[in-house]
Design a protein around this motif. Sequence first.
Motif, PDB file in Angstrom:
ATOM      1  N   ILE A  40       1.143  -1.320   0.131  1.00 20.46           N
ATOM      2  CA  ILE A  40       0.148  -0.172   0.401  1.00 20.46           C
ATOM      3  C   ILE A  40       0.719   0.985   0.403  1.00 20.46           C
ATOM      4  CG2 ILE A  40      -1.524   1.730   1.200  1.00 20.46           C
ATOM      5  CD1 ILE A  40      -2.698  -0.997   2.207  1.00 20.46           C
ATOM      6  N   SER A  41       2.018   1.020   0.370  1.00 19.87           N
ATOM      7  CA  SER A  41       2.763   2.134   0.888  1.00 19.87           C
ATOM      8  C   SER A  41       3.719   2.828  -0.533  1.00 19.87           C
ATOM      9  CB  SER A  41       3.881   1.931   1.395  1.00 19.87           C
ATOM     10  OG  SER A  41       3.682   2.216   3.075  1.00 19.87           O
ATOM     11  N   GLU A  47       1.258   7.414  -6.448  1.00 20.04           N
ATOM     12  CA  GLU A  47       0.102   8.683  -6.028  1.00 20.04           C
ATOM     13  C   GLU A  47       1.174   9.823  -6.131  1.00 20.04           C
ATOM     14  OE1 GLU A  47      -4.089  10.010  -3.822  1.00 20.04           O
ATOM     15  OE2 GLU A  47      -3.128   8.271  -3.214  1.00 20.04           O
ATOM     16  N   ALA A  48       2.032   9.871  -5.092  1.00 20.95           N
ATOM     17  CA  ALA A  48       2.681  11.135  -4.242  1.00 20.95           C
ATOM     18  C   ALA A  48       3.540  11.747  -5.267  1.00 20.95           C
ATOM     19  CB  ALA A  48       3.086  11.144  -3.679  1.00 20.95           C
ATOM     20  N   GLU A  49       3.977  10.243  -6.007  1.00 19.19           N
ATOM     21  CA  GLU A  49       4.820  11.288  -8.047  1.00 19.19           C
ATOM     22  C   GLU A  49       3.480  11.662  -9.446  1.00 19.19           C
ATOM     23  OE1 GLU A  49       8.519  11.255  -8.194  1.00 19.19           O
ATOM     24  OE2 GLU A  49       7.971  11.004  -5.771  1.00 19.19           O
ATOM     25  N   GLU A  53      -3.744   9.377 -10.191  1.00 18.66           N
ATOM     26  CA  GLU A  53      -5.080   9.920 -10.123  1.00 18.66           C
ATOM     27  C   GLU A  53      -6.224   9.647  -8.711  1.00 18.66           C
ATOM     28  OE1 GLU A  53      -4.987  13.835 -11.591  1.00 18.66           O
ATOM     29  OE2 GLU A  53      -2.664  13.414 -11.900  1.00 18.66           O
ATOM     30  N   PRO A  54      -6.274   8.780  -8.326  1.00 24.46           N
ATOM     31  CA  PRO A  54      -7.446   8.366  -8.018  1.00 24.46           C
ATOM     32  C   PRO A  54      -8.652   9.280  -7.599  1.00 24.46           C
ATOM     33  CG  PRO A  54      -5.771   7.955  -6.069  1.00 24.46           C
ATOM     34  CD  PRO A  54      -5.059   8.606  -6.633  1.00 24.46           C
ATOM     35  N   ARG A  55      -9.471   8.360  -7.484  1.00 22.50           N
ATOM     36  CA  ARG A  55     -10.911   9.867  -6.600  1.00 22.50           C
ATOM     37  C   ARG A  55     -10.694  10.175  -5.576  1.00 22.50           C
ATOM     38  NH1 ARG A  55     -15.692   8.785 -10.804  1.00 22.50           N
ATOM     39  NH2 ARG A  55     -14.716   8.388 -12.917  1.00 22.50           N
ATOM     40  N   ARG A  56     -11.139  10.593  -4.849  1.00 19.88           N
ATOM     41  CA  ARG A  56     -11.520  10.612  -3.365  1.00 19.88           C
ATOM     42  C   ARG A  56     -12.918  10.551  -3.431  1.00 19.88           C
ATOM     43  NH1 ARG A  56      -6.460  10.656   0.454  1.00 19.88           N
ATOM     44  NH2 ARG A  56      -5.333  10.377  -0.762  1.00 19.88           N
ATOM     45  N   ARG A  71      -2.802   1.320 -15.285  1.00 22.04           N
ATOM     46  CA  ARG A  71      -1.869   2.353 -14.680  1.00 22.04           C
ATOM     47  C   ARG A  71      -0.977   2.106 -13.900  1.00 22.04           C
ATOM     48  NH1 ARG A  71      -1.811   7.687 -16.857  1.00 22.04           N
ATOM     49  NH2 ARG A  71       0.044   8.781 -16.319  1.00 22.04           N
ATOM     50  N   LEU A  72      -1.630   1.636 -12.863  1.00 17.01           N
ATOM     51  CA  LEU A  72      -0.531   1.596 -11.403  1.00 17.01           C
ATOM     52  C   LEU A  72       0.555   0.173 -12.633  1.00 17.01           C
ATOM     53  CD1 LEU A  72      -2.683   1.364  -9.163  1.00 17.01           C
ATOM     54  CD2 LEU A  72      -0.211   2.980  -9.100  1.00 17.01           C
TER      55      LEU A  72
END
Length: 259
Positions: A40-41, A47-49, A53-56, A71-72
Motif C-alpha cells: 500500500i505504501s 500517487e504522490a509522484e 490520480e485516484p478519486r477521493r 496504469r499502476l
Amino acid sequence: MLRTPSGGTGSSGAAGAEGRLVSIGTVLNLLREEFPEVTISKIRFLEAEGLVEPRRTPSGYRKFSTDDVERLGHVLRMQRDHYLPLKVIREQLDALARGERVQLPAPAQPRDALGLLEAPEGPQEADGAPGGPEGRPAARIGRAELLATAGVTEGELVEWESYGLLCAHPDGGFDADSVTIARLVADLGGFGLEPRHLRAVKAAADREAGLIEQVVAPLRRHRNPQTRAHAEATAKELATLAVRLHAALVRAALHPRGQ
C-alpha cells in the motif's frame, strides 16, 4: 492482464459509476497477482509522484477506477521488466496519452522479489555483455553518455556524487559499472530510498572490497604475469560470492526466525 471487478448497478448512473471504483486494499489484491512485492505504501508513493490520480470520497478515502489499476500495473511492469526510472515512465505515459508510439528498451536482467540482481557468472559490462579480452573492463564512458544511458539528470548525478555513490576518474570518465549503479540508485528512489539512505550500502560495499583486496593484494604484487592475472580472476570470483552472500543475508534478515 489485471482483472478488475465488474461494477455494480446502482439506482442512478452516478451510483453505477461509483460501484466500479475500488478501494486501495482491493487494488493491492489485484496487483499482487502479478506483483507479489507491491505494498500500500508503494501505491501511495506512486500517487504522490503523480503517476496515478485516484478519486477521493467526501471522507477522503481513495477510490480507483479500472484505468487507474491498469496504469499502476503498467508502471510496475516498466520498473520490473525494463528497469526504468519513474520520470521516464511518466514521460512514456504522457506520450501514450497523446497517442504517440513509445519505444521500450530491451528487458533488464530479472530480479527477485527483493529487487536483488543475481550475480553474473562471469565478467559483465553494464548492459550485460561479456567483458573485454581476458576479462579486462570496458573502456570508460563520458559524463553525457552516462546520463543518456542511465536515463538520469545532471542534478541527480551531482547529488549521487556528493554522497559517494558514483565517482568520476580524474579524466572525467566513469567505469561501465557506473551505469548499473545509476540505474539501481534511480530504481531504489522509486521506492522512496534517497541517496542519503544508501550511504550505509556504499560503506558496506567498501568494507567488502577491502576484504577482497586483502586476499588478492599479495598476488597482485607478484612478478609472474600469470599470478597477477590469477589475482584479477580471484577478485572477480570473491566479488561474486560476496554479492550472493549479501543478498542471502538481506533475505534472511527480512524473514526472522519463527515466522
